[in-house]
Scaffold this motif. Structure first.
Motif, PDB file in Angstrom:
ATOM      1  N   GLN A  93       0.855  -1.176   0.000  1.00 37.77           N
ATOM      2  CA  GLN A  93       0.000   0.000   0.000  1.00 37.77           C
ATOM      3  C   GLN A  93       0.895   1.231   0.000  1.00 37.77           C
ATOM      4  N   LYS A  94       0.928   1.928  -1.127  1.00 35.15           N
ATOM      5  CA  LYS A  94       1.824   3.075  -1.273  1.00 35.15           C
ATOM      6  C   LYS A  94       1.374   4.268  -0.453  1.00 35.15           C
ATOM      7  N   PHE A  95       0.086   4.580  -0.515  1.00 34.99           N
ATOM      8  CA  PHE A  95      -0.427   5.753   0.175  1.00 34.99           C
ATOM      9  C   PHE A  95      -1.367   5.358   1.315  1.00 34.99           C
ATOM     10  N   HIS A  96      -1.380   6.188   2.337  1.00 32.47           N
ATOM     11  CA  HIS A  96      -2.228   5.963   3.502  1.00 32.47           C
ATOM     12  C   HIS A  96      -3.031   7.230   3.771  1.00 32.47           C
ATOM     13  N   TYR A  97      -4.265   7.043   4.242  1.00 30.53           N
ATOM     14  CA  TYR A  97      -5.167   8.172   4.456  1.00 30.53           C
ATOM     15  C   TYR A  97      -5.899   7.972   5.776  1.00 30.53           C
ATOM     16  N   LEU A  98      -5.637   8.850   6.727  1.00 37.52           N
ATOM     17  CA  LEU A  98      -6.272   8.755   8.040  1.00 37.52           C
ATOM     18  C   LEU A  98      -7.121   9.996   8.303  1.00 37.52           C
ATOM     19  N   MET A  99      -8.319   9.787   8.824  1.00 37.05           N
ATOM     20  CA  MET A  99      -9.148  10.874   9.325  1.00 37.05           C
ATOM     21  C   MET A  99      -8.888  11.004  10.816  1.00 37.05           C
ATOM     22  N   LEU A 100      -8.497  12.194  11.232  1.00 38.36           N
ATOM     23  CA  LEU A 100      -8.223  12.462  12.647  1.00 38.36           C
ATOM     24  C   LEU A 100      -9.198  13.508  13.168  1.00 38.36           C
ATOM     25  N   HIS A 101      -9.726  13.255  14.365  1.00 40.51           N
ATOM     26  CA  HIS A 101     -10.473  14.294  15.073  1.00 40.51           C
ATOM     27  C   HIS A 101      -9.461  15.027  15.948  1.00 40.51           C
ATOM     28  N   LYS A 102      -8.921  16.110  15.393  1.00 41.80           N
ATOM     29  CA  LYS A 102      -7.876  16.841  16.099  1.00 41.80           C
ATOM     30  C   LYS A 102      -8.437  17.501  17.355  1.00 41.80           C
ATOM     31  N   PRO A 103      -7.765  17.303  18.486  1.00 40.24           N
ATOM     32  CA  PRO A 103      -8.183  17.994  19.709  1.00 40.24           C
ATOM     33  C   PRO A 103      -7.498  19.357  19.813  1.00 40.24           C
ATOM     34  N   SER A 104      -8.021  20.206  20.643  1.00 40.83           N
ATOM     35  CA  SER A 104      -7.387  21.483  20.917  1.00 40.83           C
ATOM     36  C   SER A 104      -6.086  21.246  21.684  1.00 40.83           C
ATOM     37  N   GLY A 105      -5.116  22.143  21.492  1.00 38.74           N
ATOM     38  CA  GLY A 105      -3.866  22.043  22.234  1.00 38.74           C
ATOM     39  C   GLY A 105      -2.782  21.254  21.543  1.00 38.74           C
ATOM     40  N   VAL A 106      -3.045  20.807  20.309  1.00 37.30           N
ATOM     41  CA  VAL A 106      -2.084  19.997  19.562  1.00 37.30           C
ATOM     42  C   VAL A 106      -1.752  20.710  18.257  1.00 37.30           C
ATOM     43  N   LEU A 107      -0.474  20.712  17.889  1.00 38.66           N
ATOM     44  CA  LEU A 107      -0.034  21.398  16.676  1.00 38.66           C
ATOM     45  C   LEU A 107      -0.308  20.568  15.422  1.00 38.66           C
ATOM     46  N   SER A 108      -0.705  21.239  14.352  1.00 40.70           N
ATOM     47  CA  SER A 108      -0.854  20.576  13.046  1.00 40.70           C
ATOM     48  C   SER A 108       0.505  20.582  12.365  1.00 40.70           C
ATOM     49  N   ALA A 109       1.373  19.697  12.813  1.00 45.62           N
ATOM     50  CA  ALA A 109       2.733  19.617  12.293  1.00 45.62           C
ATOM     51  C   ALA A 109       3.209  18.183  12.403  1.00 45.62           C
ATOM     52  N   THR A 110       4.327  17.885  11.738  1.00 44.45           N
ATOM     53  CA  THR A 110       4.870  16.526  11.808  1.00 44.45           C
ATOM     54  C   THR A 110       5.788  16.347  13.006  1.00 44.45           C
ATOM     55  N   GLU A 111       6.424  17.433  13.452  1.00 44.58           N
ATOM     56  CA  GLU A 111       7.301  17.342  14.605  1.00 44.58           C
ATOM     57  C   GLU A 111       7.523  18.707  15.225  1.00 44.58           C
ATOM     58  N   ASP A 112       7.792  18.718  16.525  1.00 47.86           N
ATOM     59  CA  ASP A 112       8.093  19.934  17.250  1.00 47.86           C
ATOM     60  C   ASP A 112       8.848  19.537  18.513  1.00 47.86           C
ATOM     61  N   VAL A 113       9.908  20.248  18.813  1.00 46.68           N
ATOM     62  CA  VAL A 113      10.759  19.854  19.939  1.00 46.68           C
ATOM     63  C   VAL A 113      10.120  20.182  21.284  1.00 46.68           C
ATOM     64  N   LYS A 114       9.140  21.082  21.291  1.00 45.97           N
ATOM     65  CA  LYS A 114       8.566  21.521  22.569  1.00 45.97           C
ATOM     66  C   LYS A 114       7.105  21.109  22.766  1.00 45.97           C
ATOM     67  N   GLN A 115       6.351  21.060  21.673  1.00 41.41           N
ATOM     68  CA  GLN A 115       4.912  20.848  21.809  1.00 41.41           C
ATOM     69  C   GLN A 115       4.456  19.573  21.094  1.00 41.41           C
ATOM     70  N   LYS A 116       3.330  19.046  21.550  1.00 43.82           N
ATOM     71  CA  LYS A 116       2.765  17.827  20.980  1.00 43.82           C
ATOM     72  C   LYS A 116       2.159  18.122  19.619  1.00 43.82           C
ATOM     73  N   THR A 117       2.409  17.216  18.667  1.00 41.88           N
ATOM     74  CA  THR A 117       1.858  17.375  17.321  1.00 41.88           C
ATOM     75  C   THR A 117       0.818  16.300  17.037  1.00 41.88           C
ATOM     76  N   VAL A 118       0.105  16.465  15.912  1.00 47.21           N
ATOM     77  CA  VAL A 118      -0.907  15.488  15.533  1.00 47.21           C
ATOM     78  C   VAL A 118      -0.283  14.122  15.238  1.00 47.21           C
ATOM     79  N   ILE A 119       0.961  14.107  14.776  1.00 45.52           N
ATOM     80  CA  ILE A 119       1.634  12.830  14.517  1.00 45.52           C
ATOM     81  C   ILE A 119       1.925  12.105  15.821  1.00 45.52           C
TER      82      ILE A 119
END
Length: 243
Positions: free
Chosen positions: A58-84
């Protein structure tokens, strides 16, 4: 494609975990045991299996996330929690990224994928992919606001938004609050909040409900996620250039 990359992309864990499977002689290519992760395979012709069960690529993957408040829409961050960071270990090696972004204090629908073409299509203002938000607003929104949204809101920095839609669901004069649905076709920084602010009001709660044909699954709690169904994915892709 390298065998270890193939196994990693089909859900068999990190490169380290894949190396262990190979070392244990559990992986077969064309019915022969393989222990070397750098073996090159043809994903369309070679048959890869583990303990007799065929592995489908399976080359591509597609996830639906119910993003909560307080989480960054990013792949990585050294200080804060991200959606990944919300994903289990089974998904950490898939190189997923969020399609667009939701502000840290905004919740709701977020698509995670490794399909760059689909992401580009969904985010391009030229494609006019509609995003629908529910907003709780400090202040009473009225028909003048609705018309202003239709005629393109001018932001404080001089940017003129594409025409949007404002649907007033509820107003409470005693609490000086409104509940509205806002539809936009672009995703500028803090755009919904800035559009409302341009009308002299303030958003105090924001949730994305849909993006194009994809609607947030009401059964998903904040922080939960699932793969898109075949129907959801096909509906999203039906307007892609190659479809």
């Amino acid at each position: 494609m390298r065998l270890d990359k193939f196994l990693s992309h089909t859900g068999f864990g990190s490169r380290k975990e894949v190396r262990l499977l190979l070392k244990q002689k559990k992986i077969f290519v064309n019915e022969k045991v393989q222990t070397k992760g750098d073996l090159k395979i043809d994903v369309n012709k070679d048959q890869v299996s583990m303990d007799g069960e065929k592995i489908h690529y399976q080359k591509f993957h597609y996830l639906m996330l119910h993003k909560p408040s307080g989480v960054l829409s990013a792949t990585e961050d050294v200080k804060q929690k991200t959606v990944i960071d919300l994903l289990s270990d089974d998904y950490q090696h898939l190189d997923l990224f969020p399609v667009g972004r939701l502000d840290k204090d905004t919740e709701g629908l977020l698509l995670l994928t490794n399909d760059g073409e689909l992401a580009h299509f969904l985010l391009s203002p030229k494609k006019e992919v509609k995003k629908v938000y529910f907003a709780r607003v400090e202040g009473i929104m009225d028909d003048d606001d609705r018309v202003a949204f239709q005629n393109s809101i001018l932001l404080e920095d001089g940017y003129k938004c594409l025409p949007g839609q404002l649907e007033i669901k509820k107003t409470d004069s005693e609490q000086n609050q409104s509940e509205v649905l806002i539809t936009i076709q672009e995703g500028k920084f803090h755009q919904v909040k800035r559009m409302v602010k341009a009308r002299g009001k303030e958003v105090n709660y924001l949730k994305r409900l849909s993006m194009g044909t994809l609607k947030l699954d009401p059964s998903l709690k904040r922080g939960e996620y699932r793969y898109l169904t075949d129907e959801e994915l096909q509906s999203l892709k039906e307007h892609l250039p190659n479809n």
